[in-house]
Design an enzyme around this catalytic site. Structure first.
Site, mmCIF file in Angstrom:
data_model
loop_
_atom_site.group_PDB
_atom_site.id
_atom_site.type_symbol
_atom_site.label_atom_id
_atom_site.label_comp_id
_atom_site.label_asym_id
_atom_site.label_seq_id
_atom_site.Cartn_x
_atom_site.Cartn_y
_atom_site.Cartn_z
ATOM 1 N N CYS A 1 0.862 -1.185 0.000
ATOM 2 C CA CYS A 1 0.000 0.000 0.000
ATOM 3 C C CYS A 1 0.894 1.230 0.000
ATOM 4 O O CYS A 1 2.113 1.111 -0.142
ATOM 5 C CB CYS A 1 -0.988 -0.005 1.171
ATOM 6 S SG CYS A 1 -0.262 0.255 2.805
ATOM 7 N N ARG B 1 -3.260 -0.582 5.321
ATOM 8 C CA ARG B 1 -3.850 -1.671 4.542
ATOM 9 C C ARG B 1 -2.912 -2.849 4.301
ATOM 10 O O ARG B 1 -3.318 -4.001 4.480
ATOM 11 C CB ARG B 1 -4.375 -1.140 3.211
ATOM 12 C CG ARG B 1 -5.520 -0.155 3.380
ATOM 13 C CD ARG B 1 -5.928 0.478 2.081
ATOM 14 N NE ARG B 1 -4.859 1.325 1.580
ATOM 15 C CZ ARG B 1 -4.840 1.877 0.376
ATOM 16 N NH1 ARG B 1 -5.827 1.654 -0.470
ATOM 17 N NH2 ARG B 1 -3.853 2.656 0.003
ATOM 18 N N ASP C 1 -9.475 2.888 1.864
ATOM 19 C CA ASP C 1 -8.294 3.441 2.541
ATOM 20 C C ASP C 1 -8.682 4.147 3.839
ATOM 21 O O ASP C 1 -9.237 5.250 3.818
ATOM 22 C CB ASP C 1 -7.564 4.412 1.614
ATOM 23 C CG ASP C 1 -6.202 4.813 2.155
ATOM 24 O OD1 ASP C 1 -5.927 4.599 3.354
ATOM 25 O OD2 ASP C 1 -5.400 5.337 1.369
#
Length: 154
Positions: A8, A14, A122
């Protein structure tokens, strides 16, 4: 040993969530021979620990990530890993840039393995780490199914 790198932007939300959730799923299913790690496309968070929101989700699942520190993906990672899985389309573009290209088709998004390919939500922007976990869980379950279908695990 089959190697998977989750990626990420900063490697604090993430991708570490995906790394540790996948590790936990594999362990609980008794699946061995898969190495899972994570990295960032940026340098912004290098050396920092996992974001508090991700730590809280993982803690609820009984998963310790206290030792994890953010690192950036390198060109060498392309050769080292069998799959490099981005959290979103921007990561995908940046991963290809870092790798120099993707001649072996190893760079994909984690959610591309699901029936609803998309970016992982996100939480850096949404603040909703539970929604991110739902995406990550769905992506990891679909990835495991793919690994079975490909004969990588049996």
């Amino acid at each position: 040993m089959y190697k998977i790198l989750m990626v990420c932007h900063g490697n604090i939300c993430r991708s570490p969530m995906a790394e540790f959730v996948l590790r936990d799923m594999l362990k609980k299913r008794g699946i061995e021979g898969i190495e899972v790690a994570s990295a960032a496309t940026s340098t912004e968070e290098i050396g920092n620990g996992v974001h508090r929101g991700t730590r809280e989700v993982l803690h609820r699942l009984g998963i310790d990530c206290s030792f994890k520190r953010a690192r950036q993906m390198t060109t060498a990672d392309y050769a080292k890993y069998d799959l490099l899985l981005g959290a979103d389309s921007r990561n995908y573009i940046n991963m290809n840039r870092i790798a120099g290209s993707d001649p072996d088709g190893k760079i994909r998004r984690l959610m591309d393995f699901t029936t609803r390919p998309r970016d992982i939500s996100d939480p850096w922007y949404t603040g909703d780490f539970d929604a991110t976990y739902a995406d990550v869980k769905e992506g990891c379950e679909a990835l495991i199914e793919y690994l079975y279908e490909q004969g990588i695990i049996s």
